[in-house]
Design a protein around this motif. Sequence first.
Motif, mmCIF file in Angstrom:
data_model
loop_
_atom_site.group_PDB
_atom_site.id
_atom_site.type_symbol
_atom_site.label_atom_id
_atom_site.label_comp_id
_atom_site.label_asym_id
_atom_site.label_seq_id
_atom_site.Cartn_x
_atom_site.Cartn_y
_atom_site.Cartn_z
ATOM 1 N N LYS A 126 41.822 26.725 -23.586
ATOM 2 C CA LYS A 126 43.077 26.642 -22.861
ATOM 3 C C LYS A 126 42.807 26.757 -21.368
ATOM 4 C CE LYS A 126 47.206 29.456 -22.357
ATOM 5 N NZ LYS A 126 46.836 30.120 -21.126
ATOM 6 N N LYS A 127 43.545 26.003 -20.578
ATOM 7 C CA LYS A 127 43.418 26.083 -19.131
ATOM 8 C C LYS A 127 43.937 27.445 -18.675
ATOM 9 C CE LYS A 127 44.819 23.898 -14.879
ATOM 10 N NZ LYS A 127 45.567 22.845 -14.219
ATOM 11 N N THR A 128 43.177 28.107 -17.791
ATOM 12 C CA THR A 128 43.592 29.405 -17.262
ATOM 13 C C THR A 128 44.558 29.185 -16.115
ATOM 14 O OG1 THR A 128 41.426 30.284 -17.816
ATOM 15 C CG2 THR A 128 42.768 31.587 -16.312
ATOM 16 N N GLU A 129 45.693 29.826 -16.189
ATOM 17 C CA GLU A 129 46.711 29.731 -15.142
ATOM 18 C C GLU A 129 46.496 30.851 -14.126
ATOM 19 O OE1 GLU A 129 48.891 27.268 -14.870
ATOM 20 O OE2 GLU A 129 48.115 26.368 -16.709
ATOM 21 N N PRO A 130 46.867 30.633 -12.850
ATOM 22 C CA PRO A 130 46.672 31.662 -11.818
ATOM 23 C C PRO A 130 47.278 33.017 -12.187
ATOM 24 C CG PRO A 130 47.295 29.593 -10.793
ATOM 25 C CD PRO A 130 47.407 29.388 -12.279
ATOM 26 N N GLY A 131 48.424 33.023 -12.836
ATOM 27 C CA GLY A 131 49.083 34.272 -13.199
ATOM 28 C C GLY A 131 48.348 35.086 -14.250
ATOM 29 N N GLU A 132 47.342 34.478 -14.891
ATOM 30 C CA GLU A 132 46.586 35.180 -15.929
ATOM 31 C C GLU A 132 45.490 36.065 -15.364
ATOM 32 O OE1 GLU A 132 45.517 32.758 -19.383
ATOM 33 O OE2 GLU A 132 46.876 31.234 -18.587
ATOM 34 N N PHE A 133 45.164 35.902 -14.062
ATOM 35 C CA PHE A 133 44.142 36.727 -13.430
ATOM 36 C C PHE A 133 44.767 38.024 -12.919
ATOM 37 C CE2 PHE A 133 42.316 32.451 -12.910
ATOM 38 C CZ PHE A 133 41.079 32.666 -13.498
ATOM 39 N N GLU A 134 43.980 39.084 -12.915
ATOM 40 C CA GLU A 134 44.433 40.360 -12.373
ATOM 41 C C GLU A 134 44.629 40.232 -10.866
ATOM 42 O OE1 GLU A 134 45.048 43.128 -14.181
ATOM 43 O OE2 GLU A 134 44.570 42.009 -16.006
ATOM 44 N N ASP A 135 45.485 41.094 -10.301
ATOM 45 C CA ASP A 135 45.744 41.049 -8.850
ATOM 46 C C ASP A 135 44.474 41.205 -8.029
ATOM 47 O OD1 ASP A 135 48.416 40.626 -9.206
ATOM 48 O OD2 ASP A 135 49.014 42.706 -8.822
ATOM 49 N N HIS A 136 43.559 42.080 -8.462
ATOM 50 C CA HIS A 136 42.335 42.303 -7.688
ATOM 51 C C HIS A 136 41.512 41.022 -7.575
ATOM 52 C CE1 HIS A 136 39.516 42.443 -11.128
ATOM 53 N NE2 HIS A 136 40.509 43.024 -11.771
ATOM 54 N N SER A 137 41.588 40.134 -8.571
ATOM 55 C CA SER A 137 40.866 38.862 -8.496
ATOM 56 C C SER A 137 41.448 37.975 -7.404
ATOM 57 C CB SER A 137 40.931 38.127 -9.836
ATOM 58 O OG SER A 137 40.296 38.876 -10.833
ATOM 59 N N HIS A 138 42.765 37.943 -7.321
ATOM 60 C CA HIS A 138 43.417 37.165 -6.265
ATOM 61 C C HIS A 138 43.065 37.739 -4.887
ATOM 62 C CE1 HIS A 138 45.852 34.628 -8.876
ATOM 63 N NE2 HIS A 138 46.121 35.705 -9.604
ATOM 64 N N HIS A 139 43.079 39.069 -4.779
ATOM 65 C CA HIS A 139 42.744 39.719 -3.507
ATOM 66 C C HIS A 139 41.316 39.393 -3.090
ATOM 67 C CE1 HIS A 139 46.378 42.231 -3.048
ATOM 68 N NE2 HIS A 139 46.391 42.162 -4.375
ATOM 69 N N PHE A 140 40.389 39.401 -4.054
ATOM 70 C CA PHE A 140 38.986 39.090 -3.774
ATOM 71 C C PHE A 140 38.848 37.672 -3.214
ATOM 72 C CE2 PHE A 140 35.040 37.103 -5.274
ATOM 73 C CZ PHE A 140 34.109 37.938 -4.676
ATOM 74 N N VAL A 141 39.508 36.724 -3.865
ATOM 75 C CA VAL A 141 39.416 35.323 -3.423
ATOM 76 C C VAL A 141 40.063 35.152 -2.057
ATOM 77 C CG1 VAL A 141 40.180 32.967 -3.928
ATOM 78 C CG2 VAL A 141 39.280 34.405 -5.761
ATOM 79 N N LEU A 142 41.233 35.719 -1.845
ATOM 80 C CA LEU A 142 41.902 35.590 -0.546
ATOM 81 C C LEU A 142 41.104 36.258 0.568
ATOM 82 C CD1 LEU A 142 45.600 36.119 -1.654
ATOM 83 C CD2 LEU A 142 44.577 34.006 -0.778
ATOM 84 N N ALA A 143 40.501 37.404 0.287
ATOM 85 C CA ALA A 143 39.689 38.072 1.301
ATOM 86 C C ALA A 143 38.500 37.194 1.694
ATOM 87 C CB ALA A 143 39.201 39.427 0.787
ATOM 88 N N ALA A 144 37.904 36.516 0.738
ATOM 89 C CA ALA A 144 36.765 35.631 1.031
ATOM 90 C C ALA A 144 37.228 34.417 1.842
ATOM 91 C CB ALA A 144 36.096 35.185 -0.263
ATOM 92 N N ILE A 145 38.385 33.868 1.498
ATOM 93 C CA ILE A 145 38.888 32.689 2.205
ATOM 94 C C ILE A 145 39.249 33.036 3.648
ATOM 95 C CG2 ILE A 145 40.813 31.045 2.338
ATOM 96 C CD1 ILE A 145 40.837 31.106 -0.754
ATOM 97 N N PHE A 146 39.896 34.173 3.851
ATOM 98 C CA PHE A 146 40.377 34.557 5.171
ATOM 99 C C PHE A 146 39.498 35.626 5.816
ATOM 100 C CE2 PHE A 146 44.142 32.962 2.923
ATOM 101 C CZ PHE A 146 44.507 31.944 3.785
ATOM 102 N N ILE A 147 38.187 35.538 5.577
ATOM 103 C CA ILE A 147 37.258 36.564 6.051
ATOM 104 C C ILE A 147 37.279 36.731 7.560
ATOM 105 C CG2 ILE A 147 35.217 35.109 6.224
ATOM 106 C CD1 ILE A 147 33.721 37.514 4.861
ATOM 107 N N ASP A 148 37.506 35.623 8.293
ATOM 108 C CA ASP A 148 37.515 35.723 9.750
ATOM 109 C C ASP A 148 38.920 35.940 10.296
ATOM 110 O OD1 ASP A 148 38.608 33.267 9.335
ATOM 111 O OD2 ASP A 148 37.265 32.176 10.681
ATOM 112 N N GLY A 149 39.892 36.151 9.421
ATOM 113 C CA GLY A 149 41.234 36.446 9.845
ATOM 114 C C GLY A 149 42.111 35.219 10.022
ATOM 115 N N ASN A 150 41.542 34.030 9.966
ATOM 116 C CA ASN A 150 42.355 32.806 10.131
ATOM 117 C C ASN A 150 42.876 32.326 8.788
ATOM 118 O OD1 ASN A 150 41.846 32.737 12.863
ATOM 119 N ND2 ASN A 150 39.935 31.612 12.589
#
Length: 192
Positions: free
Chosen positions: A168-192
């Motif tokens: 089954k395809k994994t939907e974004p809502g199926e991941f824990e919040d900490h996983s989303h935070h980890f990915v967003l922190a990596a994307i916006f590492i320089d603050g932009n």
Amino acid sequence: RVCRMAGVDDHENLEVFDLRQYDPDERIEMINERLTVHNPEKNIGVVIGDGCLDLLHDFNDPKESSQLATHLMKWTAGAQCHLVPVLHQNKSKGDNTARGHLGAELTNKAETCITVEIHSADKSISVVEPREWRGIDFSPFGFTINEHGLPELLPDFVIEANGKKDRKKTEPGEFEDHSHHFVLAAIFIDGN
């Protein structure tokens, strides 16, 4: 130019370099220069190296493979960019591992390794799957080449995993919040 081959106008944020006529040492020197000397703003986001074997004289030489892996890590750290090295698999051995000492070295250093293979039941479909990863994996997906020669995602495509039930395809809502935070922190590492 690649943009024209893809059927789109040239894009100012895309640069393509054909290093085919150079030897491996010259290629490494040219890539190093582009990512360091000609990149003072560190504004290169992604580098795709199609044909990592072309950066070596012998992909089975452990020392040379290790040196190339070190170059790749230095480039990503110094240029603050993401690097996608393309390395073909050992299809002749039947184990689909990355080729030679270079393959082992890059697999050990990689954040994520993916495979792209022709679907066994439908040769017009290519299947993309995570092979190894350190963070979050993704569900396999399929694409085909359309009548214009361009890749086209197959949104409803689901593969069978070794004769078992469909994955089954994994939907974004199926991941824990900490996983989303980890990915967003990596994307916006320089603050932009």
